[in-house]
Design an enzyme around this catalytic site. Structure first.
Site, PDB file in Angstrom:
ATOM      1  N   LYS A  10       0.824  -1.215   0.000  1.00 12.42           N
ATOM      2  CA  LYS A  10       0.000   0.000   0.000  1.00 12.42           C
ATOM      3  C   LYS A  10       0.858   1.266   0.000  1.00 12.42           C
ATOM      4  CE  LYS A  10      -2.241  -0.826   3.840  1.00 12.42           C
ATOM      5  NZ  LYS A  10      -1.644  -2.123   4.250  1.00 12.42           N
ATOM      6  N   ARG A 128      11.204  -7.074   3.843  1.00  9.62           N
ATOM      7  CA  ARG A 128      11.126  -5.631   3.587  1.00  9.62           C
ATOM      8  C   ARG A 128      12.225  -4.878   4.333  1.00  9.62           C
ATOM      9  NH1 ARG A 128       5.522  -2.583   4.352  1.00  9.62           N
ATOM     10  NH2 ARG A 128       5.686  -3.222   6.533  1.00  9.62           N
ATOM     11  N   ARG A 161      12.030  -2.712   9.804  1.00  5.52           N
ATOM     12  CA  ARG A 161      11.129  -2.113  10.784  1.00  5.52           C
ATOM     13  C   ARG A 161      10.976  -3.056  11.960  1.00  5.52           C
ATOM     14  NH1 ARG A 161       5.836  -0.163   7.536  1.00  5.52           N
ATOM     15  NH2 ARG A 161       4.892  -1.077   9.381  1.00  5.52           N
TER      16      ARG A 161
HETATM   17  P1  AMP Z   1       1.539   0.546   8.816  1.00  5.99           P
HETATM   18  O1  AMP Z   1       2.771   1.284   8.449  1.00  5.99           O
HETATM   19  O2  AMP Z   1       0.301   1.121   8.150  1.00  5.99           O
HETATM   20  O3  AMP Z   1       1.651  -0.943   8.615  1.00  5.99           O
HETATM   21  O4  AMP Z   1       1.310   0.779  10.388  1.00  5.99           O
HETATM   22  C1  AMP Z   1       2.258   0.351  11.341  1.00  5.99           C
HETATM   23  C2  AMP Z   1       1.612   0.192  12.702  1.00  5.99           C
HETATM   24  O5  AMP Z   1       1.065   1.456  13.136  1.00  5.99           O
HETATM   25  C3  AMP Z   1       0.439  -0.783  12.769  1.00  5.99           C
HETATM   26  O6  AMP Z   1       0.861  -2.135  12.926  1.00  5.99           O
HETATM   27  C4  AMP Z   1      -0.305  -0.256  13.992  1.00  5.99           C
HETATM   28  O7  AMP Z   1       0.373  -0.624  15.186  1.00  5.99           O
HETATM   29  C5  AMP Z   1      -0.151   1.248  13.842  1.00  5.99           C
HETATM   30  N1  AMP Z   1      -1.258   1.827  13.027  1.00  5.99           N
HETATM   31  C6  AMP Z   1      -1.141   2.495  11.856  1.00  5.99           C
HETATM   32  N2  AMP Z   1      -2.330   2.903  11.410  1.00  5.99           N
HETATM   33  C7  AMP Z   1      -3.251   2.457  12.306  1.00  5.99           C
HETATM   34  C8  AMP Z   1      -4.664   2.546  12.390  1.00  5.99           C
HETATM   35  N3  AMP Z   1      -5.392   3.159  11.456  1.00  5.99           N
HETATM   36  N4  AMP Z   1      -5.273   1.960  13.461  1.00  5.99           N
HETATM   37  C9  AMP Z   1      -4.570   1.332  14.422  1.00  5.99           C
HETATM   38  N5  AMP Z   1      -3.228   1.203  14.405  1.00  5.99           N
HETATM   39  C10 AMP Z   1      -2.560   1.769  13.354  1.00  5.99           C
END
Ligand code: AMP
Length: 215
Positions: A10, A128, A161
């Site tokens: 994404k 990644r 990460r």
């Molecule tokens: P991402 O980079 O979108 O995979 O987000 C990394 C981490 O941030 C996720 O595993 C959650 O811990 C937190 N996070 C990001 N966006 C959200 C959201 N909309 N709701 C809840 N947790 C989020």
């Protein structure tokens, strides 16, 4: 809005799409990662708690996420439109987003749902590597940098990460299945869902996205 399991690509697609359309890219994950580099005094208690959830791979509580999105509502009013990546992740967040959009007289054009078998998703996550400086994303085998562990774009040292490590990946996949996967049905019922197969190179997926959106 971009939906799909963690690691499905994404973020990469969001960058390509926002470049093409000049839209503002709002990634809640990026906002939380940026908060990591603040010191304790600059971070609110809610944000410090959010970072603990993130480290474990758990979802951050809806209230904290929504507060953060509300603080960035200007992004949704960008002239070139907006692109949501990683938000919403629960039905409660999706409902709150509807209210926010309604309050600002905005509408969602489409919800792109990237689809990929879970085994492939796990392999993408564990391979990644990201650049902490410019946010470029690589994969050790599928999209390696020219020089191992060095960012092609800015020369930064690539890192894995914290939440791409195996224990956190398991928790993230469970959270996705339980809380986020039902969103596809939520938006399908609204007639906004645009399913896109997330297999192939980022460029192929991008072209597939553009054609699906044009239909
Ligand atoms: P991402 O980079 O979108 O995979 O987000 C990394 C981490 O941030 C996720 O595993 C959650 O811990 C937190 N996070 C990001 N966006 C959200 C959201 N909309 N709701 C809840 N947790 C989020």
């Amino acid at each position: 809005m971009l939906l799909g399991a963690p690691g499905v690509g994404k973020g990469t697609q969001a960058e390509l799409l926002s470049e093409r359309f000049g839209a503002c890219h709002l990634s809640t994950g990026d906002v939380f990662r940026a908060a990591k580099s603040l010191n304790d005094a600059e971070r609110s208690p809610a944000m410090s708690a959010a970072l603990d959830f993130m480290r474990r791979g758990d979802l951050v509580p809806d209230e904290t996420v929504l507060e953060m999105v509300r603080e960035r509502v200007g992004c949704l009013q960008c002239q070139g439109g907006f692109l949501l990546d990683g938000f919403p992740r629960t039905v409660a967040q999706a409902k709150a987003l509807q209210t926010i959009l309604h309050e600002h007289d905005l509408e969602l054009d489409a919800v792109v749902s990237y689809e990929l078998p879970i085994a492939e998703v796990v392999s993408r996550l564990s391979g990644r590597r990201t650049c902490p400086k410019c946010k470029a994303v690589y994969h050790v085998t599928a999209r390696p940098p020219r020089q191992a562990d060095v960012c092609d774009q800015c020369g930064g040292t690539l890192v894995q990460r914290e939440d791409d490590r195996p224990a956190s990946v398991r928790v993230r996949m469970e959270a996705y299945e339980k809380s986020t996967a039902p969103l596809a049905e939520f938006y399908r019922q609204q007639g906004r869902l645009v399913p896109v197969l997330a297999e192939g190179s980022p460029e192929q997926i991008f072209e597939r996205t553009i054609s699906a959106l044009a239909k």
